[in-house]
Enzyme design. Structure first.
Site, PDB file in Angstrom:
ATOM      1  N   HIS B 186     -47.729  21.759   1.882  1.00 39.89           N
ATOM      2  CA  HIS B 186     -46.992  21.398   2.887  1.00 39.89           C
ATOM      3  C   HIS B 186     -46.945  20.044   3.268  1.00 39.89           C
ATOM      4  O   HIS B 186     -47.927  19.521   4.035  1.00 39.89           O
ATOM      5  CB  HIS B 186     -47.201  22.320   4.036  1.00 39.89           C
ATOM      6  CG  HIS B 186     -46.181  22.427   5.187  1.00 39.89           C
ATOM      7  ND1 HIS B 186     -45.593  21.433   5.759  1.00 39.89           N
ATOM      8  CD2 HIS B 186     -45.950  23.554   5.803  1.00 39.89           C
ATOM      9  CE1 HIS B 186     -44.709  21.790   6.556  1.00 39.89           C
ATOM     10  NE2 HIS B 186     -44.828  23.019   6.825  1.00 39.89           N
ATOM     11  N   HIS B 260     -38.884  25.275   0.800  1.00 38.49           N
ATOM     12  CA  HIS B 260     -39.028  25.606   2.410  1.00 38.49           C
ATOM     13  C   HIS B 260     -38.683  24.435   3.134  1.00 38.49           C
ATOM     14  O   HIS B 260     -38.677  23.162   2.729  1.00 38.49           O
ATOM     15  CB  HIS B 260     -40.785  25.684   2.371  1.00 38.49           C
ATOM     16  CG  HIS B 260     -41.127  26.062   3.943  1.00 38.49           C
ATOM     17  ND1 HIS B 260     -41.384  24.930   4.889  1.00 38.49           N
ATOM     18  CD2 HIS B 260     -41.191  27.238   4.377  1.00 38.49           C
ATOM     19  CE1 HIS B 260     -41.789  25.431   5.828  1.00 38.49           C
ATOM     20  NE2 HIS B 260     -41.620  26.741   5.871  1.00 38.49           N
ATOM     21  N   GLU B 312     -38.176  30.723   4.036  1.00 38.91           N
ATOM     22  CA  GLU B 312     -37.646  29.757   5.115  1.00 38.91           C
ATOM     23  C   GLU B 312     -37.047  28.604   4.707  1.00 38.91           C
ATOM     24  O   GLU B 312     -37.553  27.312   4.825  1.00 38.91           O
ATOM     25  CB  GLU B 312     -38.811  29.523   5.992  1.00 38.91           C
ATOM     26  CG  GLU B 312     -39.710  30.664   6.266  1.00 38.91           C
ATOM     27  CD  GLU B 312     -40.949  30.202   7.257  1.00 38.91           C
ATOM     28  OE1 GLU B 312     -41.560  29.569   6.708  1.00 38.91           O
ATOM     29  OE2 GLU B 312     -41.062  30.716   8.225  1.00 38.91           O
ATOM     30  N   CYS B 329     -38.035  24.241  13.613  1.00 36.03           N
ATOM     31  CA  CYS B 329     -38.642  22.804  13.235  1.00 36.03           C
ATOM     32  C   CYS B 329     -37.777  22.192  12.121  1.00 36.03           C
ATOM     33  O   CYS B 329     -38.237  20.883  11.962  1.00 36.03           O
ATOM     34  CB  CYS B 329     -40.154  23.466  12.576  1.00 36.03           C
ATOM     35  SG  CYS B 329     -41.503  23.550  13.587  1.00 36.03           S
ATOM     36  N   CYS B 395     -45.661  26.822  15.057  1.00 32.54           N
ATOM     37  CA  CYS B 395     -45.337  25.374  14.652  1.00 32.54           C
ATOM     38  C   CYS B 395     -44.141  25.121  15.691  1.00 32.54           C
ATOM     39  O   CYS B 395     -44.129  23.625  15.975  1.00 32.54           O
ATOM     40  CB  CYS B 395     -44.815  25.300  13.517  1.00 32.54           C
ATOM     41  SG  CYS B 395     -43.611  26.543  12.717  1.00 32.54           S
ATOM     42  N   CYS B 396     -43.176  25.790  15.907  1.00 30.51           N
ATOM     43  CA  CYS B 396     -41.875  25.399  16.705  1.00 30.51           C
ATOM     44  C   CYS B 396     -42.121  24.771  18.055  1.00 30.51           C
ATOM     45  O   CYS B 396     -41.279  23.642  18.684  1.00 30.51           O
ATOM     46  CB  CYS B 396     -40.760  26.188  16.567  1.00 30.51           C
ATOM     47  SG  CYS B 396     -40.360  26.681  15.006  1.00 30.51           S
TER      48      CYS B 396
END
Lengths: 681, 681
Positions: B186, B260, B312, B329, B395-396
């Site tokens: 990531h 992603h 995603e 995000c 995360c958002c």
């Protein structure tokens, strides 16, 4: 028919053996089915090992391994071939059928059991996993095949063998002490043993069907018990929920069509059979409710059903994305269900859906040359979806063939002679006495249906003839001349053996908004009852009925809850749904929009001129007109743009000629995009 | 900018610390973010164990188990709170930040490593699975947080700790013998260490970023090697393909946005950073290609990206179903990417997309009350999609907060003083010398950008002011008065400390088709260069520029390849995309179609009158007009019907009043259906 009313089935189909199909639309397809498809399917079954599997000589390590539901592919082929032999004798085909039937019968176990896979590959697994293993499903198809084979050839060996199989099943399953309370994860046996009952008169088979249908979905849940017996956790069912196989609740409590679409159609068909045979209003009510769930909320405009790829089945109401799954077998199953519902009351809503499926989503399943098949019948394609010669799971090809070979059965009905439904032999001891088949053409002479006089129902307009003996004993022939669905004019010559009174019931299709009727050249205003124009009179030989069905090009909208088709229209003319194929267009068909005021004209064309194969399409009606297409140049550097002002053939769109072809005919030319639902504007 | 041309980054954002936001649109949101959101997020982090996890007192068997990427949620909160403290000191918030930073720093291992999960839960797994384990991702967010904390507070402890972490990482990863050739599954560390380089001047961090980006996707594939070392089959990667994490090919060979979406945005942002810092044309070319892939073929009209729920991420070109995933995000990441691309050449296409995302798909991610969040931002809802207070994968929320708290950074640019980009300290030995932050406001006095004179770029029209010192050394203040996006009039007062020449570059938004410009009351015809109206002159204090952006209600169409929106339009006015919510309608909004000739008028309303909370929306412009709605009564027993003749307000549809509200504001009232793209007709 509302709940609680008289539910006795009042009509009965006139069997295809008494119906000739001589039109330009169906007759060439039926010929291709007889002359090419059946032989190609035999060859596929042979070379993939499906036929040899019945030799039971498989040993561990050998490839291919007979699959648990291979038997059903062969069974449906026998059924299809038998239907074909019944109307069109063919020595070569008959020899193949004899060979295959003899192999099948030879594979039967001494106790009556028959399944090539579970006999040689997993002999210890017999009846251990009804949820997944399809043994009763393949049994059902073998039984249907045996009935068809007997009725076509008069030979009793296969039928008797399948009676022994059914007897074996009845010894294993039931509510009596010591029996398993199981039923199949894939319905089929239920309707098959009703057929066996009708062929043999043996009430035990009807009871077996009733047992399977009544037991389904009850608690404690058989699939749970059975899984635990295998040492498995029932909660770990791969399909997650028993709605997949319509076993989530007892059938009368099932409020909406759910799960795997083919399974559902076969179950509902069996329920309709039982409602008729047992005069069971609550079962009929369940059938009506489920039919409405399918046809008012979960059916594609092509008559395809099953939108969810993951389980080949029904999604929520109005979940009808155009990337439809719409398995060919499911559309066929819908025809079976509708035809059964139609017999109760001759209500045209059932015939309308049956016709929709037959002319669109069913026959799209096979190529014009008769040798390639769609398993899935989407309503949009990016150009990559094509028919194939065969499938590892090859349920659809022979299902199509058996339907086509028996097409005539779906065209006409007559009132039931009540004695026939209840008729049947008493089966004594181990022996089998096959009674004359319950053929309304021959049976019940002199008996009238209880509440109405004689009638002759015409559901589908197919040039040819139908011969029957009405319950009153009157022998009647209808001769139909028509170019339907190319044209809406139907010319029927009535020919009773002697003058007799009966009601001719002529379906006024749901798509038709204007019709006219004349008898012997004189206009008549016939009352329309449940969608059928009813002409009751004393008929004389040579009486002529002329029906004119107005058949304009129509734009069709989907219910506003259908998310995928908001702001879109489909094109339909008569029973045919149309699509745009890339082969006819110089712009990508996905870029075409149809203004509300665009004129579309029906035009009869030479199919070869458009690139179709010459056979079996003698003629084709296409729709031509002008629409708008996005101008790609204005989109070169934009994903979103201001919409041009109304009336905008200028600006970002160009006028383009379009041509729509019948949906059933798509993917028979150069591969390319296809779309059924056109955006407006 | 075409490939091969001068790629040196010519502009630099004016940091938010030099920009005040005083308008009615953003200022109330930023206040809610400061006063409510940041405290609510702290509370969520605390009560879910994310903060206490840094105490490292977890023992096997305890719940909750610190998750491998929890650290990043806390890090983004520190970053957001630090930005907020930099512009709006707040003792209570500062105390919380101190407390959390101290816990975080205390969790660092002696060698610099920091990750609560891998320190206490799986200490033997450190750096063993970069593909899945997010260690470098959390490191990146900790580093970004440390830079923000240092810049906001001047306190060096956290920054120095994160330099030690970065040093630890640089000792482990690299192409040198004995190092692992790994990179994170990531992305995030790549852009974080560029920030660390910019904050410290330490070139090693830039090199570390370059290493990570250059190594990505090369063969032999690190994720393969690493999987085999764990004794796993690399082919059994749960996400199936390395395109999921943009590791399917070296970055310059990546032809289209894939996998992603958040991962992709962070990688592309880092690539843009490196292209700028390293003056690397081939990397910039890759960025441009990927940006076009995203923004010309894979972006929702709201600026949301990522249509495929399963991973995603990005689907094929034009795969933009309205049931969008469009993670908050990812839209934020697109803003980060666009802002970086914008600095190269001040090309408004980047600012246009940045604005589209900011005003729509980013701020839709948080409720008006600032305490509930969307993870997914679909463009249609059946009424069941709602914001939530928190997520297991959270995360958002803090990503939104850090963006809002630093919003000013996205509004203005000025030319880079070339020395600054190349500037930096030489880092000696183990010690850290933090250089003055590379702030264009203060640095580079007297140096001019190489090829152009001074300039002041205005990307977003936000009432307030911006203070900077241009590369020439001229101190300039812009004071902006505007009701944008409510109105298109922008009034700018230019106030240089002394008269000086520079070019004022005013973005003419892509949505605007007519604008006018006046300086001190006199109309001027300013040339428009790459989407910016350029007014070059010697400015005196009190000079007034008046920009008038025509802002009508527009219907927007999607590229004809976007299957979901053929025959549909979206409504937009200025930068705001609108939607229809059920709360404003008596008919189901899914039943509404919009005729081409329907008039829609913008109307300023009192939000409370429509049921919105009073804060933070002082006013709201809605669009009102008349459309058509299906008449449900005609659909009662039909799934398909003949479409009514054109002009059909009669027949099967009724005229209904409609009201569209800005997309960002949806789901702040009674739950119900929502739709962005309206079918035409």
């Amino acid at each position: 028919m509302s709940a609680g009313s008289q539910c006795f089935r009042r009509f009965s189909p006139i069997p295809f053996t008494h119906v000739s199909v001589e039109d330009e639309f169906w007759a060439p397809r039926l010929r291709v089915n007889r002359e090419r498809t059946l032989f190609a399917q035999y060859e596929q079954c042979r070379k993939t090992g499906r036929i040899d599997a019945f030799k039971l000589d498989w040993k561990p390590g050998m490839e291919p391994v007979p699959h648990m539901f291979w038997d059903s592919d062969v069974a449906k082929w026998i059924e299809a071939a038998s239907y074909s032999l019944a109307t069109h004798p063919d020595e070569k085909l008959a020899a193949l059928v004899d060979e295959v039937v003899s192999l099948v019968v030879g594979a039967q176990r001494p106790d009556g059991y028959l399944n090539a896979h579970f006999t040689v590959v997993e002999p210890d697994k017999r009846w251990t996993n009804l949820r997944d293993n399809h043994e009763l499903y393949t049994a059902g198809h073998l039984i249907e095949a045996a009935v068809a084979h007997y009725q076509a050839t008069g030979k009793r060996t296969f039928l008797e063998a399948m009676c022994r199989f059914a007897d074996c099943i009845a010894r294993v399953f039931g509510t009596e002490a010591g029996k398993k309370r199981g039923y199949c994860g894939h319905e089929e046996i239920e309707l098959a043993v009703v057929k066996l009952y009708r062929a043999t008169g043996e009430k035990g088979y009807l009871e077996l069907s009733r047992y399977f249908v009544e037991q389904r979905g009850r608690q404690p849940h058989y699939f749970d018990l059975e899984a635990r017996e295998r040492g498995e956790d029932p909660a770990k069912f791969w399909a997650r929920d028993y709605f997949y196989c319509q076993a989530h609740a007892p059938v009368r409590e099932q409020k909406e069509a759910a799960g795997h679409a083919v399974r559902a159609m076969y179950l509902y068909s069996a329920m309709a059979d039982l409602a008729a045979e047992l005069n069971d209003p609550s079962l009929l009510e369940a059938c009506e409710r489920l039919w409405e769930s399918v046809c008012l909320r979960k059916m594609y405009v092509t008559g395809g059903v099953g939108s969810v790829r993951g389980y080949e089945g029904f999604g929520p109401d109005y979940d009808l994305a155009n990337e439809a799954y719409a398995e060919t077998c499911a559309a066929i199953g819908l025809v079976l269900f509708c035809q059964r519902m139609l017999q109760f009351d001759c209500d045209s809503r059932y015939a309308d859906v049956m016709e929709r499926a037959l002319y669109n989503g069913v026959i799209s399943g096979v190529s014009l040359d008769g040798e390639r098949y769609f398993y899935e019948n989407p309503l949009v394609s990016d150009g990559t979806h094509h028919r194939q010669e065969w499938f590892p799971c090859a349920c659809c090809p022979s299902n199509l063939s058996r339907l086509l070979a028996s097409l005539g059965t779906y065209a006409y009905s007559q009132p039931v002679a009540p004695g026939l439904l209840a008729s049947g032999s008493v089966r004594g001891g181990a022996g089998l006495r096959v009674v004359p088949k319950a053929d309304p053409v021959k049976g019940g002479a002199g008996r009238r249906s209880s509440d109405e006089g004689d009638a002759f129902g015409v559901h589908l307009y197919i040039a040819g003839r139908a011969d029957t003996t009405l319950p009153s004993g009157a022998a009647v022939t209808l001769r139909v001349e028509t170019r339907y669905p190319e044209e809406g004019a139907v010319h029927i010559t009535v020919a009773p053996a002697r003058p007799c009174e009966f009601e001719l019931r002529l379906r006024i299709p749901g798509w038709c908004r204007k019709h006219s009727l004349a008898v012997n050249g004189e206009a008549v205003e016939a009352p329309v009852e449940r969608g059928y124009a009813c002409v009751k009179r004393t008929w004389h030989t040579g009486d002529v009925v002329e029906l004119e069905l107005d058949m304009p090009v129509e734009r069709v909208k989907a219910h506003p809850n259908v998310q995928a088709n908001r702001g879109r229209v489909a094109l339909q003319r008569g029973p045919l749904v149309y699509c745009l194929e890339q082969a006819d267009h110089s712009v990508p068909v996905r870029h075409i929009t149809l203004p509300d005021d665009a004129t579309l004209a029906a035009k009869k064309v030479e199919p070869q001129a458009l690139g179709f194969p010459p056979d079996p399409l003698p003629a084709l009606v296409v729709l031509e007109g002008e629409a708008l297409a996005a101008d790609p140049s204005v989109w070169q550097n934009a994903l979103y743009r201001r919409a041009c002002p109304p009336k905008g053939a200028s600006g970002d769109r160009r006028r383009v000629p379009i041509r729509a072809v019948p949906y059933f005919a798509w993917d028979n030319r150069a591969p390319g995009e296809m779309v059924v639902w056109l955006p407006k504007g």
